[in-house]
Write an enzyme that holds these catalytic residues in place. Structure first.
Site, PDB file in Angstrom:
ATOM      1  N   ASN A 232      -6.937  27.100  43.145  1.00 13.84           N
ATOM      2  CA  ASN A 232      -7.425  26.359  42.078  1.00 13.84           C
ATOM      3  C   ASN A 232      -7.705  25.432  42.771  1.00 13.84           C
ATOM      4  O   ASN A 232      -7.973  25.090  43.818  1.00 13.84           O
ATOM      5  CB  ASN A 232      -6.360  25.646  40.839  1.00 13.84           C
ATOM      6  CG  ASN A 232      -5.460  25.190  41.184  1.00 13.84           C
ATOM      7  OD1 ASN A 232      -5.343  23.480  41.395  1.00 13.84           O
ATOM      8  ND2 ASN A 232      -3.586  25.433  40.913  1.00 13.84           N
ATOM      9  N   ASP A 304       0.118  28.826  37.660  1.00 17.08           N
ATOM     10  CA  ASP A 304       1.362  29.869  36.559  1.00 17.08           C
ATOM     11  C   ASP A 304       1.729  30.989  36.828  1.00 17.08           C
ATOM     12  O   ASP A 304       3.032  31.825  36.808  1.00 17.08           O
ATOM     13  CB  ASP A 304       0.631  30.075  35.650  1.00 17.08           C
ATOM     14  CG  ASP A 304      -0.139  28.643  34.715  1.00 17.08           C
ATOM     15  OD1 ASP A 304       0.775  27.720  34.887  1.00 17.08           O
ATOM     16  OD2 ASP A 304      -0.347  28.422  33.741  1.00 17.08           O
ATOM     17  N   ASP A 333       8.271  27.753  36.514  1.00 20.87           N
ATOM     18  CA  ASP A 333       7.760  26.224  35.208  1.00 20.87           C
ATOM     19  C   ASP A 333       8.575  24.859  36.185  1.00 20.87           C
ATOM     20  O   ASP A 333       9.453  24.940  35.131  1.00 20.87           O
ATOM     21  CB  ASP A 333       7.853  26.439  34.178  1.00 20.87           C
ATOM     22  CG  ASP A 333       6.804  25.057  33.735  1.00 20.87           C
ATOM     23  OD1 ASP A 333       7.017  24.483  34.135  1.00 20.87           O
ATOM     24  OD2 ASP A 333       5.605  25.091  32.918  1.00 20.87           O
ATOM     25  N   ILE A 334       7.907  24.391  36.992  1.00 23.29           N
ATOM     26  CA  ILE A 334       9.036  22.982  38.116  1.00 23.29           C
ATOM     27  C   ILE A 334       9.501  22.476  36.667  1.00 23.29           C
ATOM     28  O   ILE A 334      10.159  21.525  36.514  1.00 23.29           O
ATOM     29  CB  ILE A 334       8.218  22.789  38.672  1.00 23.29           C
ATOM     30  CG1 ILE A 334       7.752  24.181  39.415  1.00 23.29           C
ATOM     31  CG2 ILE A 334       8.897  21.499  39.779  1.00 23.29           C
ATOM     32  CD1 ILE A 334       7.198  22.544  40.712  1.00 23.29           C
TER      33      ILE A 334
HETATM   34  O1  C5P Z   1       0.845  24.251  31.547  1.00 20.39           O
HETATM   35  P1  C5P Z   1       0.572  23.274  32.363  1.00 20.39           P
HETATM   36  O2  C5P Z   1       0.304  24.090  33.620  1.00 20.39           O
HETATM   37  O3  C5P Z   1      -1.064  22.928  31.715  1.00 20.39           O
HETATM   38  O4  C5P Z   1       1.011  22.241  32.467  1.00 20.39           O
HETATM   39  C1  C5P Z   1       0.928  20.935  33.581  1.00 20.39           C
HETATM   40  C2  C5P Z   1       1.280  20.374  34.032  1.00 20.39           C
HETATM   41  O5  C5P Z   1       3.310  21.113  34.417  1.00 20.39           O
HETATM   42  C3  C5P Z   1       1.424  19.538  35.191  1.00 20.39           C
HETATM   43  O6  C5P Z   1       2.551  18.831  35.253  1.00 20.39           O
HETATM   44  C4  C5P Z   1       1.853  20.802  36.542  1.00 20.39           C
HETATM   45  O7  C5P Z   1       2.375  19.904  37.571  1.00 20.39           O
HETATM   46  C5  C5P Z   1       3.273  21.368  35.920  1.00 20.39           C
HETATM   47  N1  C5P Z   1       3.635  22.766  36.628  1.00 20.39           N
HETATM   48  C6  C5P Z   1       4.812  23.496  36.664  1.00 20.39           C
HETATM   49  N2  C5P Z   1       4.844  23.866  37.212  1.00 20.39           N
HETATM   50  C7  C5P Z   1       4.413  25.167  36.525  1.00 20.39           C
HETATM   51  C8  C5P Z   1       2.828  24.575  35.999  1.00 20.39           C
HETATM   52  C9  C5P Z   1       2.465  23.473  35.638  1.00 20.39           C
HETATM   53  O8  C5P Z   1       5.449  22.033  36.843  1.00 20.39           O
HETATM   54  N3  C5P Z   1       4.451  26.763  37.153  1.00 20.39           N
END
Ligand code: C5P
Length: 436
Positions: A232, A304, A333-334
């Site tokens: 991205n 994602d 999702d960290i």
């Molecule tokens: O759901 P989204 O990607 O929009 O959320 C953004 C937030 O979640 C950011 O702080 C990003 O670093 C974190 N994130 C994460 N792991 C993922 C996707 C997003 O920690 N797989």
């Protein structure tokens, strides 16, 4: 300036908490260059002095066509410096002593010409020479015609200055004196004073000393084969600005960076990762340490999904057929995992939400779904905001007691200035420091 209160009403938009002015007893060197906004410098001097600073004004030749040194001398109560090669001025208030005396160097308004000089390191008049000779933090408030501001040359110089660590505040959008409408106005003096206070207070307090903060930054690359990946547009600039600022405030900083072309800020411990899985492996175990981080800021744009299969050899076009499909698997999702994992640990969890529409609504939802304390939301479709830019306009959403959410929108600022505001805000939310 309006008295600010932290609202608890979910529907109300708030402002950041105020504290005693960090300008008391500070010396601000105010450089004024030659644009119509120079007239606002009079008000700026008045407000800086009112906040407790002494102000040494330096004017370029062009600035004197818009406002007289006598006006500024009267308001600042000090002799205004205008000449580099004037024997009297140089012996009374020499350029090195002006540069050395500054707690903060501010250039307002900063014209396209001055931005170019500062970015290139030219020193052919008093103001540019003082700027080059000064080790003080530099705050620049550009003001010019909108077409000038949008010129790639000007944007390049602004980006360069931001990369050198300058705080860029503005320009603000609106009607310009030249008749055009768009970004170009100098931000209002009260806002410049507020930015100055926040920069100085961070410098002076080292208010993150003793804290351990973990910051993720940049994109993740999800490999398809040894050559290709899905990625991205994140540049990592916001996360790196947060890391630089936290280190400058005295924190121990662990920066977990995806693939970006940025230098490691001074004093920051950096680990490079590529994929979301690698980032998760680098971040999640940090919460298991006997002393977990005080704060984790997930500024990274984590993918994602990743390709379900990673080929060990480059996939050839003839093997893929006419409309190849890529099967995807969801990444961990960290942030959500951190939210679940933190248990009793008091680690403050901060996420970012980059959206192209309905920014606040999505950010509110993320605050709950991901179990974090703060979401920094921005509209990446907006001019000057989001991926790759050196400026950002963010809104800070903070979970308060009884499920209420405090919403604080910030104006368009350089990423350094945004990060300064973010840390000033997070400070009040950090867990109590262990004694001893
Ligand atoms: O759901 P989204 O990607 O929009 O959320 C953004 C937030 O979640 C950011 O702080 C990003 O670093 C974190 N994130 C994460 N792991 C993922 C996707 C997003 O920690 N797989």
């Amino acid at each position: 300036m309006e008295e600010a209160k932290i609202p608890t009403d979910t529907s109300e938009h708030g402002t950041l908490p105020q504290r005693e002015s960090a300008l008391v007893g500070k010396r601000v060197v105010l450089g004024i260059s030659g644009g119509i906004a120079a007239y606002k410098a009079a008000e700026l001097v008045r407000l800086l002095r009112k906040a407790g600073a002494t102000v040494q004004v330096v004017m370029t030749k062009a600035a004197q066509a818009f406002i007289t040194p006598l006006t500024l001398q009267t308001l600042s109560g000090r002799k205004v410096a205008t000449e580099l090669f004037d024997l009297t001025q140089e012996s009374e208030i020499g350029h090195i002593s002006i540069a050395d005396s500054a707690d903060l160097l501010m250039i307002a308004p900063a014209t396209a010409d001055v931005l170019a000089k500062l970015s290139l390191g030219l020193a052919d008049d008093l103001l540019s020479t003082v700027a080059l000779a000064s080790a003080a933090p530099l705050l620049v408030c550009p003001a010019m015609n909108v077409n000038m501001w949008n010129k790639p040359q000007v944007q390049h110089h602004v980006a360069q200055l931001a990369a050198f660590g300058a705080y860029i505040v503005g320009p603000a959008p609106g009607e310009l004196a030249c008749g055009w409408v768009g970004p170009g106005r100098m931000v209002e003096p009260a806002e410049i004073v507020a930015s100055t206070e926040s920069i100085l207070s961070a410098q002076q307090r080292k208010d993150l000393r003793g804290r351990w903060v973990v910051i993720t930054a940049g994109p993740t690359y999800e490999p398809l084969d040894p050559v290709r990946f899905i990625g991205n547009r994140s540049s990592g600039k916001m996360g790196f600005a947060l890391a630089a600022d936290a280190a400058a405030r005295g924190a121990e900083v662990t920066l977990i960076a995806g693939p970006v072309a940025l230098d490691t800020p001074p004093g920051v411990h950096r680990t490079n990762v590529e994929s979301a899985k690698e980032m998760a492996q680098a971040v999640l175990p940090l919460l298991d340490r006997s002393r977990p981080p005080d704060c984790v800021v997930m500024a990274a744009a984590v993918a994602d999904y990743r390709p379900s299969e990673v080929a060990t050899r480059k996939r050839k076009k003839h093997e893929l057929g006419q409309s190849p499909a890529i099967a995807l698997t969801e990444n961990p999702d960290i942030l959500r995992s951190l939210g679940q994992k933190r248990g009793k640990s008091a680690t403050l969890l901060v996420g970012f939400a980059a959206e192209t529409h309905d920014v606040e609504a999505y950010a509110r939802r993320k605050l709950t779904e991901k179990g974090c304390d703060v979401i920094i939301a921005n509209n990446v479709a907006e001019d000057g905001s989001g991926f790759g830019t050196d400026t950002n306009r963010v809104t800070i959403l903070t979970r308060r007691e009884e499920g209420s959410v405090e919403v604080v929108p910030l104006p368009l600022l350089s990423k350094a200035a945004v990060s300064d505001k973010i840390w000033s805000h997070l400070l009040s939310l950090l867990p109590a420091q262990p004694k001893g």
